[in-house]
Design an enzyme around this catalytic site. Structure first.
Site, mmCIF file in Angstrom:
data_model
loop_
_atom_site.group_PDB
_atom_site.id
_atom_site.type_symbol
_atom_site.label_atom_id
_atom_site.label_comp_id
_atom_site.label_asym_id
_atom_site.label_seq_id
_atom_site.Cartn_x
_atom_site.Cartn_y
_atom_site.Cartn_z
ATOM 1 N N LYS A 1 0.842 -1.272 0.122
ATOM 2 C CA LYS A 1 -0.039 0.043 0.180
ATOM 3 C C LYS A 1 0.777 1.201 -0.023
ATOM 4 O O LYS A 1 1.593 1.516 0.972
ATOM 5 C CB LYS A 1 -0.605 0.063 1.128
ATOM 6 C CG LYS A 1 -1.718 1.012 1.071
ATOM 7 C CD LYS A 1 -2.678 1.125 2.254
ATOM 8 C CE LYS A 1 -3.610 2.224 2.334
ATOM 9 N NZ LYS A 1 -4.804 2.206 3.785
ATOM 10 N N ARG B 1 1.101 9.960 5.690
ATOM 11 C CA ARG B 1 1.067 8.627 6.296
ATOM 12 C C ARG B 1 2.457 8.027 5.812
ATOM 13 O O ARG B 1 2.468 6.773 5.519
ATOM 14 C CB ARG B 1 -0.119 7.801 5.623
ATOM 15 C CG ARG B 1 -1.360 8.219 6.409
ATOM 16 C CD ARG B 1 -2.636 7.413 6.003
ATOM 17 N NE ARG B 1 -3.597 7.386 6.727
ATOM 18 C CZ ARG B 1 -4.779 8.486 6.521
ATOM 19 N NH1 ARG B 1 -4.457 9.277 5.539
ATOM 20 N NH2 ARG B 1 -5.809 8.334 7.373
ATOM 21 N N GLU C 1 7.594 -6.452 1.382
ATOM 22 C CA GLU C 1 6.445 -6.524 2.173
ATOM 23 C C GLU C 1 5.388 -7.577 1.765
ATOM 24 O O GLU C 1 4.972 -8.159 2.869
ATOM 25 C CB GLU C 1 5.512 -5.014 1.831
ATOM 26 C CG GLU C 1 6.407 -3.976 2.294
ATOM 27 C CD GLU C 1 5.814 -3.705 3.873
ATOM 28 O OE1 GLU C 1 5.180 -4.522 4.404
ATOM 29 O OE2 GLU C 1 6.291 -2.826 4.451
ATOM 30 N N LYS D 1 -2.240 -1.582 -3.917
ATOM 31 C CA LYS D 1 -3.163 -0.266 -3.673
ATOM 32 C C LYS D 1 -2.140 1.014 -3.991
ATOM 33 O O LYS D 1 -1.185 1.166 -3.131
ATOM 34 C CB LYS D 1 -3.940 -0.214 -2.436
ATOM 35 C CG LYS D 1 -4.721 0.890 -2.340
ATOM 36 C CD LYS D 1 -5.359 0.923 -0.934
ATOM 37 C CE LYS D 1 -6.415 2.057 -0.860
ATOM 38 N NZ LYS D 1 -7.013 2.020 0.699
HETATM 39 ZN ZN LIG Z 1 -6.124 3.308 7.795
#
Ligand SMILES: [Zn+2]
Length: 324
Positions: free
Chosen positions: A195, A219, A235, A250
């Site tokens: 992600k 983030r 990952e 994603k």
């Molecule tokens: Zn979240």
């Protein structure tokens, strides 16, 4: 002699015959937003995502019936709670918005529809981050405790699949062992393994009220850097080793190379999440008459599948199921 590949493109019949990739209804997962603040019967359009709505708990049950009738196999649920705090306590409340919704949908539809529940903190924290925060840092190990509580409470409510989307280290292993210990051995884990920290999530944050509101503005300390691809393999490998049954990449369209690498390197099902920004980009262009909407949608989803996705989470799932 001229080699003439055009012979196999001469008409629709022959093009259909030799087409390498086929998109079917079985490839689709519909994301749904459930807002605890809405009264039964109310639904609210998401301003940056035309034709996408937040549903009340009762409303989402009706929506799920329609989705099942269309032949779509699965939905993924996102909750907007009435109450947010520093520790996302309403995310693991037995009577939280997702827990109630899962029970109601299962009561009505049983096994006619797979229910996947997005498993994260960001929609439930007052600061909007996917982990607990202390001293201006997003904490990893302390967050795992909350994530496993959330996953367990979804399992107790009858969920088929939990989908951790937080990108904390070690979360899949922790969730898997908590599910095993509590005898929820059949609940699958679909991990958001690769992600990326992406600006294509913008409209989703509108939909789920999950923008970071703390002094940590983004983030990037937990979601991946868009300059990296080998890191995605690492990952994904970690999540599979920890017990993920399926993995997600994603966003999807700007990351087709990652989907392809995931498919080539691992033997678990790989999904692509065609995110809100990908949706809104095509919708906005279509509203302006700049491209053919239906053709662009089909092309986008076919390309995600061609790159390696076994399934696709898409806001167009209902519409595409109608077209197929
Ligand atoms: Zn979240």
């Amino acid at each position: 002699m001229i080699i003439r590949p055009r012979r196999l493109r001469a008409n629709q019949k022959i093009r259909d015959l030799v087409r390498e990739t086929v998109l079917t209804k079985n490839d689709l997962i519909m994301p749904l937003f459930i807002d605890e603040n809405l009264n039964a019967g109310d639904k609210k359009e998401i301003p940056s995502m035309p034709n996408q709505y937040r549903f009340s708990i009762d409303g989402v049950v009706e929506e799920c019936k329609e989705i099942a009738d269309l032949g779509i196999p699965a939905v993924i649920l996102f909750g907007i709670p009435r109450y947010k705090d520093e520790i996302a306590s309403s995310a693991y409340d037995k009577n939280g918005v997702i827990q109630k919704s899962i029970r109601k949908i299962k009561d009505e539809l049983g096994d006619e529809l797979l229910i996947i529940a997005d498993t994260c903190l960001c929609e439930y924290t007052s600061h909007g981050h996917c982990g607990l925060i202390k001293d201006n840092k997003v904490l990893n190990d302390e967050t795992l405790e909350i994530l496993s509580k959330i996953a367990l409470s979804y399992a107790e409510s009858g969920v088929d699949v939990v989908a951790p989307s937080d990108m904390m280290d070690g979360r899949v292993g922790r969730i898997r062992s908590v599910l095993e210990e509590n005898d929820y051995k059949d609940v699958a884990i679909m991990s958001y393994a690769a992600k990326y920290a992406s600006s294509f999530y913008g409209p989703f944050r509108d939909a789920a009220e999950s923008s970071p509101k703390s002094s940590i503005k983004d983030r990037k300390t937990y979601q991946m850097d868009y300059g990296n691809s080998r890191e995605a393999l690492r990952e994904i490998e970690l999540d599979i080793n920890e017990g993920a049954d399926m993995v997600l990449v994603k966003p999807a369209l700007p990351y087709l190379d990652i989907l392809k690498m995931a498919k080539e390197n691992f033997n678990v099902p790989v999904g692509g999440y065609c995110v809100s920004g990908e949706y809104s980009m095509i919708e906005a262009a279509a509203q302006n008459g700049w491209l053919n909407r239906e053709e662009a949608i089909m092309e986008a989803l076919y390309c995600i599948k061609r790159a390696g996705a076994d399934f696709i989470i898409t806001y167009w799932a209902k519409e595409v199921a109608n077209l197929l």
